[in-house]
Every structure is written in structure tokens, then in C-alpha cells.
Design a protein around this motif. Sequence first.
Motif, PDB file in Angstrom:
ATOM      1  N   UNK A   9       0.812  -1.222   0.000  1.00  0.00           N
ATOM      2  CA  UNK A   9       0.000   0.000   0.000  1.00  0.00           C
ATOM      3  C   UNK A   9       0.843   1.269   0.000  1.00  0.00           C
ATOM      4  N   UNK A  10       1.962   1.265   0.695  1.00  0.00           N
ATOM      5  CA  UNK A  10       2.799   2.461   0.812  1.00  0.00           C
ATOM      6  C   UNK A  10       4.225   2.098   0.423  1.00  0.00           C
ATOM      7  N   UNK A  11       4.682   2.658  -0.680  1.00  0.00           N
ATOM      8  CA  UNK A  11       6.007   2.308  -1.182  1.00  0.00           C
ATOM      9  C   UNK A  11       7.104   3.224  -0.656  1.00  0.00           C
ATOM     10  N   UNK A  12       6.742   4.459  -0.273  1.00  0.00           N
ATOM     11  CA  UNK A  12       7.744   5.403   0.213  1.00  0.00           C
ATOM     12  C   UNK A  12       7.042   6.523   0.973  1.00  0.00           C
ATOM     13  N   UNK A  13       7.809   7.270   1.780  1.00  0.00           N
ATOM     14  CA  UNK A  13       7.228   8.353   2.581  1.00  0.00           C
ATOM     15  C   UNK A  13       8.162   9.551   2.602  1.00  0.00           C
ATOM     16  N   UNK A  14       7.549  10.746   2.659  1.00  0.00           N
ATOM     17  CA  UNK A  14       8.270  12.000   2.862  1.00  0.00           C
ATOM     18  C   UNK A  14       7.466  12.866   3.825  1.00  0.00           C
ATOM     19  N   UNK A  15       8.149  13.770   4.512  1.00  0.00           N
ATOM     20  CA  UNK A  15       7.451  14.740   5.340  1.00  0.00           C
ATOM     21  C   UNK A  15       7.104  14.190   6.711  1.00  0.00           C
ATOM     22  N   UNK A  16       6.070  14.800   7.334  1.00  0.00           N
ATOM     23  CA  UNK A  16       5.713  14.474   8.704  1.00  0.00           C
ATOM     24  C   UNK A  16       4.236  14.137   8.811  1.00  0.00           C
ATOM     25  N   UNK A  17       3.930  13.253   9.754  1.00  0.00           N
ATOM     26  CA  UNK A  17       2.552  12.933  10.089  1.00  0.00           C
ATOM     27  C   UNK A  17       2.521  12.608  11.582  1.00  0.00           C
ATOM     28  N   UNK A  18       1.591  13.235  12.317  1.00  0.00           N
ATOM     29  CA  UNK A  18       1.555  13.019  13.756  1.00  0.00           C
ATOM     30  C   UNK A  18       2.871  13.430  14.394  1.00  0.00           C
ATOM     31  N   UNK A  19       3.467  12.538  15.192  1.00  0.00           N
ATOM     32  CA  UNK A  19       4.744  12.849  15.825  1.00  0.00           C
ATOM     33  C   UNK A  19       5.921  12.194  15.115  1.00  0.00           C
ATOM     34  N   UNK A  20       5.698  11.723  13.860  1.00  0.00           N
ATOM     35  CA  UNK A  20       6.758  11.065  13.091  1.00  0.00           C
ATOM     36  C   UNK A  20       7.199  11.937  11.919  1.00  0.00           C
ATOM     37  N   UNK A  21       8.491  11.937  11.656  1.00  0.00           N
ATOM     38  CA  UNK A  21       9.060  12.616  10.497  1.00  0.00           C
ATOM     39  C   UNK A  21       9.834  11.600   9.678  1.00  0.00           C
ATOM     40  N   UNK A  22       9.527  11.527   8.376  1.00  0.00           N
ATOM     41  CA  UNK A  22      10.202  10.593   7.470  1.00  0.00           C
ATOM     42  C   UNK A  22      11.260  11.347   6.670  1.00  0.00           C
ATOM     43  N   UNK A  23      12.424  10.745   6.527  1.00  0.00           N
ATOM     44  CA  UNK A  23      13.509  11.387   5.792  1.00  0.00           C
ATOM     45  C   UNK A  23      14.313  10.317   5.048  1.00  0.00           C
ATOM     46  N   UNK A  24      15.169  10.782   4.118  1.00  0.00           N
ATOM     47  CA  UNK A  24      15.936   9.856   3.288  1.00  0.00           C
ATOM     48  C   UNK A  24      17.431  10.066   3.489  1.00  0.00           C
ATOM     49  N   UNK A  25      18.141   8.951   3.513  1.00  0.00           N
ATOM     50  CA  UNK A  25      19.587   8.982   3.664  1.00  0.00           C
ATOM     51  C   UNK A  25      20.183   7.815   2.892  1.00  0.00           C
ATOM     52  N   UNK A  26      21.085   8.139   1.970  1.00  0.00           N
ATOM     53  CA  UNK A  26      21.725   7.116   1.126  1.00  0.00           C
ATOM     54  C   UNK A  26      20.700   6.256   0.392  1.00  0.00           C
ATOM     55  N   UNK A  27      19.625   6.903  -0.068  1.00  0.00           N
ATOM     56  CA  UNK A  27      18.638   6.182  -0.862  1.00  0.00           C
ATOM     57  C   UNK A  27      17.647   5.359  -0.064  1.00  0.00           C
ATOM     58  N   UNK A  28      17.704   5.413   1.256  1.00  0.00           N
ATOM     59  CA  UNK A  28      16.783   4.651   2.092  1.00  0.00           C
ATOM     60  C   UNK A  28      15.931   5.590   2.941  1.00  0.00           C
ATOM     61  N   UNK A  29      14.745   5.137   3.262  1.00  0.00           N
ATOM     62  CA  UNK A  29      13.802   5.946   4.034  1.00  0.00           C
ATOM     63  C   UNK A  29      13.841   5.538   5.511  1.00  0.00           C
ATOM     64  N   UNK A  30      13.965   6.528   6.384  1.00  0.00           N
ATOM     65  CA  UNK A  30      13.965   6.307   7.825  1.00  0.00           C
ATOM     66  C   UNK A  30      12.919   7.220   8.461  1.00  0.00           C
ATOM     67  N   UNK A  31      12.603   6.964   9.705  1.00  0.00           N
ATOM     68  CA  UNK A  31      11.681   7.846  10.413  1.00  0.00           C
ATOM     69  C   UNK A  31      12.169   8.062  11.834  1.00  0.00           C
ATOM     70  N   UNK A  32      11.755   9.184  12.398  1.00  0.00           N
ATOM     71  CA  UNK A  32      12.118   9.508  13.780  1.00  0.00           C
ATOM     72  C   UNK A  32      10.976  10.287  14.415  1.00  0.00           C
ATOM     73  N   UNK A  33      10.903  10.229  15.728  1.00  0.00           N
ATOM     74  CA  UNK A  33       9.889  10.973  16.450  1.00  0.00           C
ATOM     75  C   UNK A  33      10.344  12.414  16.646  1.00  0.00           C
ATOM     76  N   UNK A  34       9.382  13.333  16.576  1.00  0.00           N
ATOM     77  CA  UNK A  34       9.701  14.732  16.788  1.00  0.00           C
ATOM     78  C   UNK A  34      10.128  14.960  18.234  1.00  0.00           C
TER      79      UNK A  34
END
Length: 237
Positions: A9-34
Motif C-alpha cells: 500500500x505504501x512504497x515510500x514516505x516523505x514529510x511528517x505525520x503526527x509525531x513522526x518525520x520521514x527522511x531519506x539517507x543514502x537512498x533509504x527511508x527512515x523515520x524519527x519521532x519529533x
Amino acid sequence: MPRFVPSILISDCWGSVGDLTFYHQNGRCYYKKKNQCAFRGTDSQMAQVDVHTRALAAWREVPWETQKVWNEYGKGAISHRPPFDNTTHISGYNLFVSAYHGFATLGDEHVPSPQPYDKFPVDALEFLSSAREGAGDLRLRFSLTFENCPTPERYHLLLKIQLTRPGGGKNQGKMRNFLATAPCSAGDSTVEILIRDYRDIWGLDLDEYQVHCHYILLDRQNGYRNIYTPLSFPISI
């Protein structure tokens, strides 16, 4: 940081939703809490919050017919967020807010009128020299050149700057905005940035610094800005 695992359903993410922020590093997607911080912010940061609040209020007063014009112009404005493949655009609302902030940064805060997003000229910034002035100010001189730009005076240079110890790394949260002392000129490629009370801003009193910056062009005609370019260099003062 945790890695985001794509699904059907979800192949990739950018930006923020709720208390999570999605970001990219070296071609991979990671997330962190605000981060939850009690620090209210510096005076300059809170001033930007106030400008943004006024921009949102101004958009709500824009007639619907005018908002539709902004939406059409937004289709021609390339997004400054990933994916950086020149296929995504922004909304008219975001274009309006960007223009409002741009004019406010130039010292001409007002409700902007919809204008098409013009392609910015190719530019290059080169550090020239630094000098201490007065009791605690720092002046940085640069050479700014354009490629095939008949109207360089249309643009104004904005730098987001952080001073660190020699060899120190960049912390984007400690970068501060500094506008060139004058708009770009057709006759002289030299631009200057004046940083007042620079030792107090970053809490460092040294003879040598590492300068980290992002340089941006502001269009004085419509308030828009281009995608920043990073630049780092050492200085001795």
C-alpha cells in the motif's frame, strides 16, 4: 534511526505525520519521532513564526477565484522536497506562503499577488574574504556569478549560516538567516554578508572558524526562492 519498510500500500514516505518525520539517507527511508522541547526559540525564530502566522491569516482572506490562480501557478513551481526529479509541484497555498515569506525576508512584507514561477538562473557562490568590524561584527565577502542572466539585480542573496570550531560539523538547527547587504548587481559580482555580534550568536570567541552555509536566491519581483546550495569553508579573523 528506524528504517521505514515499504509495503504493497505504501512504497515510500516523505514529510511528517503526527509525531513522526520521514527522511531519506543514502537512498533509504527512515523515520524519527519529533523532539519535544520546552525551549521557546530565539527572538529571530519566533519572529519567523509570527510572519508565518500572518501569512496563513492572509491566505484565508484571499478570494477563491484568486486562490485558483495561485493553484494554477503552483503547477509550474518545482517542489523543494524529495523526490528531486523535477516531476512534482507545489500547491497554490504553498506558493503564496513562500512568496509572503520571501517578501518579508526582503523587508517588504505584504500580501503578494499571484505570479508565475520563473526558472532561476544558474549561479555559483565563491568565498573571498572575512574581516572583523567594530566591537563584535563579522563581514563576509563573496563572489556571486550568474550564467546567462540579463537581470541579476532582480535577485537578492540569502545565506543560512552557522559558525563552528575549526573542523566542526553542521547543525541545521543552529543556522541563522543573513541577507546580503545589497541586491545583486549587473556591474559587480561581489556581495557581502554582515553578521552582527557573531560571537554571541554561536557562543564562540575564536580566531578561526568553520563556516557552514546554505545559499539561496530570492526573487525580488515575486518573492520566490530557489533550492539552496550548501557551502562550507574555514576563515581566520
